[in-house]
Design an enzyme around this catalytic site. Structure first.
Site, mmCIF file in Angstrom:
data_model
loop_
_atom_site.group_PDB
_atom_site.id
_atom_site.type_symbol
_atom_site.label_atom_id
_atom_site.label_comp_id
_atom_site.label_asym_id
_atom_site.label_seq_id
_atom_site.Cartn_x
_atom_site.Cartn_y
_atom_site.Cartn_z
ATOM 1 C CG ASP A 104 49.917 38.026 31.875
ATOM 2 O OD1 ASP A 104 51.004 37.956 31.264
ATOM 3 O OD2 ASP A 104 49.680 37.420 32.937
ATOM 4 C CG ASP A 291 55.597 37.331 30.191
ATOM 5 O OD1 ASP A 291 54.372 37.424 30.004
ATOM 6 O OD2 ASP A 291 56.121 37.391 31.318
#
Ligand SMILES: *[C@@H]1O[C@H](CO)[C@@H](O)[C@H](O)[C@H]1NC(C)=O
Ligand SMILES: *[C@@H]1O[C@H](CO)[C@@H](O)[C@H](O)[C@H]1NC(C)=O
Ligand SMILES: *[C@@H]1O[C@H](CO)[C@@H](O)[C@H](O)[C@H]1NC(C)=O
Ligand SMILES: *[C@@H]1O[C@H](CO)[C@@H](O)[C@H](O)[C@H]1NC(C)=O
Ligand SMILES: *[C@@H]1O[C@H](CO)[C@@H](O)[C@H](O)[C@H]1NC(C)=O
Ligand SMILES: *[C@@H]1O[C@H](CO)[C@@H](O)[C@H](O)[C@H]1NC(C)=O
Length: 425
Positions: A104, A291
């Site tokens: 992440d 992202d």
């Protein structure tokens, strides 16, 4: 071959070990970890819903500072979209125990024990390294509460000492018993960790990239990310490189741009970008983020509407994604993402959800579903200065372009790969 010579080097090595009593090998070459791509596409898809909720949570969190915003959320899905995610194996403790952690770039705490039925039971070596802090991360209705430890963390060849990480006491919304990730490897900006500990609220937790660099295990304070489009379910062809970029994954030049100064994108791996469909600018220079935790490419509502208009796509109720007929698909234009001075071309093929996965998102083989989504009515910020984010370049973008997050120099890098123009069914 030369036993005497080997003995001598063993002796020298031992001396060096004694002398430094710590890091003896100052290997500064990058270290690469394989990534595994996971799907959880049972039943009707909620990909867009998950992505939009994450977008909203990211904006809220950045806007109101770590703690308040975490508490402020009231989203019905976890921050981390679990429809599709990439994971890698991370070893923790002595002897190391392996965990499969979700990669992440949109968060920066690392933690393990995601599943309620696998409460994190630390080894003795880890237990002794309890920092005295609780760590808590509230992701809307998903949450993580744990104890903060520091122990040795192994990332393939990297042996990172005193790495802070959370061990779960309680988690919710991370896949439960159905075999989701064991936790998260947060590799975003370190500031996102500040305010996540209790009682030491003002403390931050250096990321694995920070510590590996500080401990001189890697020569550059950066991480390179290589994703690849789906050619068949079960692919494992992603790769994470700490301390450099894997040039073998790049076909062309790397473009570096500064992390945007526009809030709230500036809290993440945020960039300025212009998006065109064919010749038509659909998103003027705006700030948004890249992202790894977002599946689709999300655009501000105005830009999304224009994209829908120009493609002639209709909203498919079943999947929540835009869909076109094969005939319309054959007439699609490329999307151009201008980042810095460079134009990155997302060909029509790259704008399509993998055809072989149509059925798993509740789609039909008669249509082509598109991976461009609306960022959401609440945060569809529009132009720079709007106090929001105008796009998220998620996995569907990153599977076509190599990505570097250079935390040391506050830069984001992008490059074409062999997959940029690949035609995938
Ligand atoms: C942990 O993972 C590493 C790297 O994937 C592997 O080499 C090692 O054998 C694994 N260890 C255990 C105990 O499974
Ligand atoms: C997969 O999706 C189902 C249905 O949405 C959900 O209940 C389950 O927790 C998910 N599993 C993982 C591993 O995310
Ligand atoms: C990319 O393509 C070139 C030329 O076809 C090939 O030599 C190279 O091995 C490929 N790289 C990867 C990572 O597939
Ligand atoms: C991004 O755009 C904003 C608004 O135009 C501008 O102030 C800023 O300098 C640009 N570049 C960066 C790196 O933020
Ligand atoms: C979409 O197309 C219609 C008809 O051509 C036009 O009236 C409308 O303004 C367009 N909307 C956008 C957002 O471009
Ligand atoms: C690599 O880039 C060159 C120049 O853009 C292009 O012609 C070639 O097809 C690319 N190779 C692959 C394997 O994508």
């Amino acid at each position: 071959m030369f036993p005497g010579l080997r003995l001598a080097s063993v002796l020298l090595l031992s001396l060096a070990l004694l002398a430094s009593a710590g890091v003896i090998k100052r290997s500064t070459s990058p270290v690469t970890l394989p990534l595994t791509k996971h799907y959880n596409l049972t039943g009707a898809s909620k990909i867009l819903e998950l992505d939009q909720a994450r977008a909203k949570a990211l904006v809220e969190r950045a806007k109101s500072g770590a703690r308040q915003s975490q508490l402020a959320g009231s989203y019905n899905v976890p921050l981390v979209s679990q429809a599709v995610y990439y994971s890698t194996t991370v070893g923790i403790g002595n002897p190391p125990r392996n965990f499969s952690l979700l990669i992440d770039t949109g968060s920066s705490n690392t933690w393990v024990g995601a599943q309620l039925n696998r409460l994190f039971l630390p080894s003795l070596s880890t237990l002794l390294k309890f920092t005295g802090d609780l760590v808590y991360l509230l992701y809307g209705s998903g949450l993580f509460i744990g104890l903060e430890y520091t122990d040795t963390v192994y990332l393939n060849g990297l042996r990172i000492k005193n790495q802070g990480f959370g061990g779960a006491l309680l988690t919710y919304g991370f896949g439960g018993t159905s075999g989701g990730p064991d936790g998260i490897l947060g590799i975003g900006p370190v500031d996102l960790t500040c305010g996540t500990l209790f009682p030491h609220k003002s403390k931050c937790v250096p990321t694995v990239t920070d510590n590996a660099f500080k401990q001189k295990l890697i020569g550059a304070h950066e991480v390179g990310i290589s994703f690849a489009p789906t050619t068949s379910v079960g692919d494992t062809n992603g790769e994470l490189t700490f301390g450099g970029t894997d040039l073998s994954k790049i076909n062309g030049t790397l473009t570096y741009v500064p992390i945007t100064t526009t809030s709230p994108a500036s809290a993440y791996v945020g960039i300025n970008q212009t998006v065109s469909y064919g010749d038509e600018v659909i998103l003027a220079n705006s700030a948004g983020i890249t992202d790894t935790g977002t599946t689709l490419i999300l655009l501000a509502t105005g830009a999304f509407n224009q994209y829908q208009n120009l493609t002639g796509a209709v909203m498919d109720q079943q999947t929540g994604l835009l869909r076109v007929t094969p005939e319309q698909f054959s007439k699609l234009s490329s999307l151009f993402f201008t980042i810095g001075e460079t134009q990155f071309e997302l060909i029509p093929n790259a704008q399509a959800w993998p055809r072989q996965l149509n059925s798993v998102i509740g789609g039909s083989s008669d249509y082509v579903y598109l991976i461009v989504g609306d960022i959401g009515p609440v945060i569809g910020g529009g132009l720079i200065g709007g106090g929001s984010i105008s796009f998220i370049n998620g996995m569907s973008f990153l599977e076509r372009f190599y990505h570097v997050y250079d935390a040391g120099n506050n830069l984001a890098g992008f490059a074409p790969t062999n997959y940029t123009y690949a035609l995938i069914n």
